[in-house]
Design a protein around this motif. Structure first.
Motif, PDB file in Angstrom:
ATOM      1  N   PHE A  77       0.819  -1.213   0.000  1.00 46.58           N
ATOM      2  CA  PHE A  77       0.000   0.000   0.000  1.00 46.58           C
ATOM      3  C   PHE A  77       0.856   1.268   0.000  1.00 46.58           C
ATOM      4  O   PHE A  77       0.426   2.302   0.483  1.00 46.58           O
ATOM      5  N   ILE A 125       3.160   2.004   1.884  1.00 46.61           N
ATOM      6  CA  ILE A 125       3.497   2.454   3.252  1.00 46.61           C
ATOM      7  C   ILE A 125       5.016   2.573   3.371  1.00 46.61           C
ATOM      8  O   ILE A 125       5.753   1.621   3.048  1.00 46.61           O
ATOM      9  N   GLY A 135      -0.588 -14.355   8.196  1.00 45.02           N
ATOM     10  CA  GLY A 135      -0.079 -13.761   9.436  1.00 45.02           C
ATOM     11  C   GLY A 135      -0.382 -14.644  10.636  1.00 45.02           C
ATOM     12  O   GLY A 135       0.481 -14.875  11.499  1.00 45.02           O
ATOM     13  N   GLU A 162      -1.055 -17.954  10.737  1.00 43.46           N
ATOM     14  CA  GLU A 162      -0.307 -19.223  10.734  1.00 43.46           C
ATOM     15  C   GLU A 162       1.152 -18.985  11.094  1.00 43.46           C
ATOM     16  O   GLU A 162       1.742 -19.745  11.865  1.00 43.46           O
ATOM     17  N   LEU A 203      -8.398  -4.447  10.798  1.00 40.71           N
ATOM     18  CA  LEU A 203      -9.840  -4.665  10.992  1.00 40.71           C
ATOM     19  C   LEU A 203     -10.156  -5.031  12.451  1.00 40.71           C
ATOM     20  O   LEU A 203      -9.241  -5.299  13.226  1.00 40.71           O
ATOM     21  N   VAL A 257      -0.928  -0.200  10.488  1.00 42.99           N
ATOM     22  CA  VAL A 257       0.456   0.267  10.416  1.00 42.99           C
ATOM     23  C   VAL A 257       0.552   1.353   9.349  1.00 42.99           C
ATOM     24  O   VAL A 257       0.017   1.214   8.248  1.00 42.99           O
ATOM     25  N   TRP A 317       5.619  -8.999   7.094  1.00 44.35           N
ATOM     26  CA  TRP A 317       4.537  -8.230   6.496  1.00 44.35           C
ATOM     27  C   TRP A 317       3.654  -9.159   5.679  1.00 44.35           C
ATOM     28  O   TRP A 317       4.103  -9.717   4.684  1.00 44.35           O
ATOM     29  N   ALA A 318       2.402  -9.319   6.105  1.00 38.86           N
ATOM     30  CA  ALA A 318       1.502 -10.264   5.414  1.00 38.86           C
ATOM     31  C   ALA A 318       0.126  -9.629   5.221  1.00 38.86           C
ATOM     32  O   ALA A 318      -0.859 -10.054   5.810  1.00 38.86           O
ATOM     33  N   THR A 319       0.091  -8.584   4.382  1.00 40.72           N
ATOM     34  CA  THR A 319      -1.186  -7.868   4.223  1.00 40.72           C
ATOM     35  C   THR A 319      -1.861  -8.163   2.887  1.00 40.72           C
ATOM     36  O   THR A 319      -2.608  -7.340   2.372  1.00 40.72           O
ATOM     37  N   GLY A 320      -1.586  -9.312   2.312  1.00 41.70           N
ATOM     38  CA  GLY A 320      -2.327  -9.726   1.117  1.00 41.70           C
ATOM     39  C   GLY A 320      -1.640  -9.397  -0.197  1.00 41.70           C
ATOM     40  O   GLY A 320      -0.430  -9.159  -0.229  1.00 41.70           O
ATOM     41  N   ALA A 329     -11.986 -15.942  -4.001  1.00 42.22           N
ATOM     42  CA  ALA A 329     -10.848 -15.507  -3.178  1.00 42.22           C
ATOM     43  C   ALA A 329      -9.543 -15.977  -3.822  1.00 42.22           C
ATOM     44  O   ALA A 329      -9.530 -16.982  -4.540  1.00 42.22           O
ATOM     45  N   PRO A 330      -8.458 -15.240  -3.589  1.00 38.58           N
ATOM     46  CA  PRO A 330      -7.170 -15.671  -4.165  1.00 38.58           C
ATOM     47  C   PRO A 330      -6.553 -16.815  -3.379  1.00 38.58           C
ATOM     48  O   PRO A 330      -5.670 -16.624  -2.559  1.00 38.58           O
ATOM     49  N   THR A 331      -7.046 -18.033  -3.613  1.00 39.27           N
ATOM     50  CA  THR A 331      -6.519 -19.179  -2.869  1.00 39.27           C
ATOM     51  C   THR A 331      -5.999 -20.265  -3.816  1.00 39.27           C
ATOM     52  O   THR A 331      -6.337 -20.287  -4.997  1.00 39.27           O
TER      53      THR A 331
HETATM   54  P1  NAD Z   1      -5.265 -11.392   3.480  1.00 38.76           P
HETATM   55  O1  NAD Z   1      -5.592 -10.435   2.397  1.00 38.76           O
HETATM   56  O2  NAD Z   1      -6.159 -12.538   3.716  1.00 38.76           O
HETATM   57  O3  NAD Z   1      -5.141 -10.617   4.861  1.00 38.76           O
HETATM   58  C1  NAD Z   1      -4.387  -9.433   5.002  1.00 38.76           C
HETATM   59  C2  NAD Z   1      -4.814  -8.700   6.255  1.00 38.76           C
HETATM   60  O4  NAD Z   1      -3.954  -7.585   6.462  1.00 38.76           O
HETATM   61  C3  NAD Z   1      -6.237  -8.135   6.147  1.00 38.76           C
HETATM   62  O5  NAD Z   1      -7.017  -8.678   7.190  1.00 38.76           O
HETATM   63  C4  NAD Z   1      -6.034  -6.640   6.254  1.00 38.76           C
HETATM   64  O6  NAD Z   1      -7.069  -5.994   6.981  1.00 38.76           O
HETATM   65  C5  NAD Z   1      -4.703  -6.521   6.986  1.00 38.76           C
HETATM   66  N1  NAD Z   1      -3.993  -5.254   6.714  1.00 38.76           N
HETATM   67  C6  NAD Z   1      -3.831  -4.635   5.520  1.00 38.76           C
HETATM   68  N2  NAD Z   1      -3.093  -3.511   5.676  1.00 38.76           N
HETATM   69  C7  NAD Z   1      -2.789  -3.405   6.983  1.00 38.76           C
HETATM   70  C8  NAD Z   1      -2.041  -2.456   7.740  1.00 38.76           C
HETATM   71  N3  NAD Z   1      -1.465  -1.407   7.188  1.00 38.76           N
HETATM   72  N4  NAD Z   1      -1.923  -2.647   9.074  1.00 38.76           N
HETATM   73  C9  NAD Z   1      -2.495  -3.720   9.663  1.00 38.76           C
HETATM   74  N5  NAD Z   1      -3.202  -4.653   8.992  1.00 38.76           N
HETATM   75  C10 NAD Z   1      -3.357  -4.505   7.665  1.00 38.76           C
HETATM   76  O7  NAD Z   1      -3.748 -11.858   3.185  1.00 38.76           O
HETATM   77  P2  NAD Z   1      -3.012 -13.257   3.429  1.00 38.76           P
HETATM   78  O8  NAD Z   1      -3.203 -13.737   4.802  1.00 38.76           O
HETATM   79  O9  NAD Z   1      -1.630 -13.088   2.941  1.00 38.76           O
HETATM   80  O10 NAD Z   1      -3.766 -14.229   2.447  1.00 38.76           O
HETATM   81  C11 NAD Z   1      -3.750 -14.032   1.024  1.00 38.76           C
HETATM   82  C12 NAD Z   1      -4.651 -15.068   0.364  1.00 38.76           C
HETATM   83  O11 NAD Z   1      -4.097 -16.365   0.535  1.00 38.76           O
HETATM   84  C13 NAD Z   1      -6.044 -15.115   0.959  1.00 38.76           C
HETATM   85  O12 NAD Z   1      -6.981 -15.355  -0.050  1.00 38.76           O
HETATM   86  C14 NAD Z   1      -5.999 -16.293   1.890  1.00 38.76           C
HETATM   87  O13 NAD Z   1      -7.250 -16.927   2.036  1.00 38.76           O
HETATM   88  C15 NAD Z   1      -4.995 -17.214   1.209  1.00 38.76           C
HETATM   89  N6  NAD Z   1      -4.319 -18.002   2.257  1.00 38.76           N
HETATM   90  C16 NAD Z   1      -4.993 -19.074   2.776  1.00 38.76           C
HETATM   91  C17 NAD Z   1      -4.423 -19.802   3.802  1.00 38.76           C
HETATM   92  C18 NAD Z   1      -5.182 -20.964   4.379  1.00 38.76           C
HETATM   93  O14 NAD Z   1      -6.230 -21.314   3.862  1.00 38.76           O
HETATM   94  N7  NAD Z   1      -4.698 -21.599   5.425  1.00 38.76           N
HETATM   95  C19 NAD Z   1      -3.171 -19.456   4.311  1.00 38.76           C
HETATM   96  C20 NAD Z   1      -2.520 -18.335   3.776  1.00 38.76           C
HETATM   97  C21 NAD Z   1      -3.116 -17.614   2.752  1.00 38.76           C
END
Ligand code: NAD
Ligand code: FAD
Length: 476
Positions: free
Chosen positions: A130, A132, A187, A189, A221, A253, A284-287, A337-339
């Motif tokens: 983002f 940041i 994050g 896990e 959130l 953050v 850093w795990a914000t998607g 969802a991106p899975t």
């Molecule tokens: P995600 O997008 O699921 O979650 C990212 C989180 O970061 C969000 O909840 C968001 O609100 C938060 N965030 C964003 N910016 C922020 C900030 N500046 N400060 C604090 N928080 C902030 O990302 P992910 O966990 O990396 O997952 C990515 C994809 O991979 C998802 O579709 C997920 O379902 C999939 N995944 C699935 C599994 C599983 O099924 N076990 C495991 C890992 C990932």
């Protein structure tokens, strides 16, 4: 064998970008005899991402969850060409892909073009930051094997540095503060695995830091794991409390420096405050964010102008605004969802689609040939007409391929201390479960999904090894 790959001029060039979940599941089911198949990816292996968090602490060794792409391509009926390169530019007008070898060893040829008749974009996504400030420079991500190795090394570096002679108490506290940003499954896990590593191993080897090691998970959130049911969110949050992981929700953050994280926290009264947290390790795990090569392609296709999160595709996964480009997985926007689950089902769908297209094209040719022979030699018209009709019937059946339909099998996440959470759909019902039994289910589910028998055996051996001898705390 690879060396015998000679593009057949009578076949179409099918170019696949990527060696992740989407691309590999397509490759596995694709009948490669129908096309000149060319796979391009900067990574010459498939990575089983669900067990990547376990690699950061050595519960599983990294090579156990990697599968060389050549071990997949060499079992195909017709040779598949693999180029270890990054696609840097797709030209939909000229139907070419520019490819660059960005690896350490480069030959005289390291930047060239590949032509396609059909293109599948399965390049996944990159890490969202983002914009940041400081994130790219100072944090570790958790997407690739190299990221997990870097984290593993850094955890032990922080521990050893914290025990260095004459380290001040403030510095010890900073070095042993492990901050995870993003309360999605990645994050959560990772935080769980890290706390396990500390509780089960580090504490024993380096007892002097036992009351100073701290894991904090920061989420913008109001709760973590938004895709899970409320009951499992509560279960995760209470498990984390027991494990002594601090969760800071409603905390976003805003800035990162080499030693601190600055976040804006919203209190129960709605008041905002700035919190500065010194850290030793920051993950850093914000998607996801869109990769540059995908962004560039989108900018060349007018029909993609309103799409933000990736390539908008239709129900057959054709990229909107094109005829010969398909997309799967994290770089495609199909409404899911991106899975890995989605990406692999999409890849398998494309394999069926391409196999069908090749079959129907072959039948169309046959019908064409028979009709021509009918016109030339009207003598045996009865027999040929029957044959044509049977081919036409077959063609109709083959062409009746239904659009892509995703079947959700459930969500599963490991949350530490041998507990997992699962929202599973079964027999048309849903059930939510958490706890030790779910953990066994998590392990067996991942094992059954694990790519090859070789991977399965390696992962089980790693689990046994880390259980019997503890995880290895040497800093590589
Ligand atoms: P995600 O997008 O699921 O979650 C990212 C989180 O970061 C969000 O909840 C968001 O609100 C938060 N965030 C964003 N910016 C922020 C900030 N500046 N400060 C604090 N928080 C902030 O990302 P992910 O966990 O990396 O997952 C990515 C994809 O991979 C998802 O579709 C997920 O379902 C999939 N995944 C699935 C599994 C599983 O099924 N076990 C495991 C890992 C990932
Ligand atoms: P990827 O698997 O990321 O593959 C992309 C491929 O493209 C890679 O081979 C890459 O090297 C290649 N590539 C990149 N750039 C280029 C380029 N320019 N040119 C050519 N090739 C390129 N999902 C689940 O369903 N269950 C889970 O338990 C789960 N756990 C996860 C744990 C972690 C730590 C992470 C990070 C993700 C997890 N996911 C999980 C999500 C899942 O990994 C992704 O949704 C999935 O990998 C998407 O597949 P993909 O094929 O689109 O992309």
């Amino acid at each position: 064998p690879e060396e015998q790959f000679e593009p057949d001029p009578s076949k179409k060039n099918l170019v696949i970008l990527g060696t992740g979940w989407g691309a590999v599941s397509l490759l596995k089911k694709l009948d490669t005899e129908n096309y000149n198949v060319i796979v391009i990816s900067p990574r010459n292996y498939f990575l089983f991402t669900p067990l990547l968090p376990s690699c950061t602490t050595g519960t599983v060794e990294h090579r156990s969850i990697m599968e060389p792409i050549r071990s997949i391509t060499r079992h195909k009926r017709a040779a598949v060409k693999f180029y270890e390169a990054e696609a840097t530019k797709i030209d939909p007008e000229r139907k070419t892909v520019r490819i660059d070898d960005n690896s350490d060893v480069k030959g005289a040829s390291n930047n060239t073009e590949v032509s396609y008749d059909m293109l599948v974009v399965s390049v996944g996504a990159e890490n969202a930051t983002f914009g940041i400030p400081g994130v790219k420079e100072h944090s570790c991500f958790l997407k690739e094997i190299g990221d997990a190795q870097q984290i593993r090394k850094k955890i032990m570096d922080c521990v050893e540095t914290a025990t260095f002679k004459d380290q001040s108490p403030e510095e010890v506290e900073r070095l042993l503060h492990m901050v995870v940003v993003g309360g999605g499954p990645t994050g959560v896990e990772f935080a769980g695995e890290l706390q396990d590593f500390f509780d089960q191993d580090i504490k024993k080897w380096v007892p002097e830091i036992s009351d100073k090691f701290k894991v904090t998970l920061i989420e913008a959130l109001p709760n973590v794991l938004p895709m899970f049911s409320k009951q499992l969110i509560d279960y995760t949050e209470s498990t984390f409390k027991e494990e002594k992981i601090t969760i800071k929700t409603k905390t976003a953050v805003k800035k990162v420096t080499d030693k601190t994280v600055e976040a804006e926290a919203t209190g129960p009264d709605g008041k905002k405050s700035i919190e500065v947290m010194p850290y030793g390790l920051l993950v850093w795990a914000t998607g996801n964010a869109v990769r540059p090569v995908v962004k560039d392609l989108m900018s060349q296709i007018p029909a993609q102008k309103d799409s933000r999160r990736g390539l908008a595709v239709n129900e057959y996964l054709v990229v909107q605004g094109t005829k010969d480009i398909w997309a799967t997985g994290d770089c495609a926007v199909a409404g899911y969802a991106p899975t890995a689950q989605v990406a692999s089902q999409e890849g398998a769908f494309l394999a069926r689609l391409f196999n069908t297209m090749a079959k129907s094209e072959a039948i169309e040719h046959k019908i064409h040939d028979l009709s021509t022979s009918l016109n030339l030699k009207p003598g045996n018209s009865g027999e040929v007409a029957v044959e044509i009709e049977s081919h036409e019937k077959k063609l109709r059946r083959i062409k009746d391929l239904k659009p892509f339909h995703y079947t959700h099998q459930g969500s599963l996440a490991y949350i530490g201390s041998e507990r997992a959470v699962a929202d599973v759909s079964w027999l048309n019902g849903n059930f939510a479960t958490g706890g030790g039994l779910t953990y066994l289910f998590w392990r067996s589910a991942y094992l059954s999904m694990c790519f090859s028998t070789r991977n399965r055996v390696l992962v089980v051996l790693d689990w046994l090894k880390s259980k019997a001898f503890g995880r290895d705390v040497s800093r590589e």
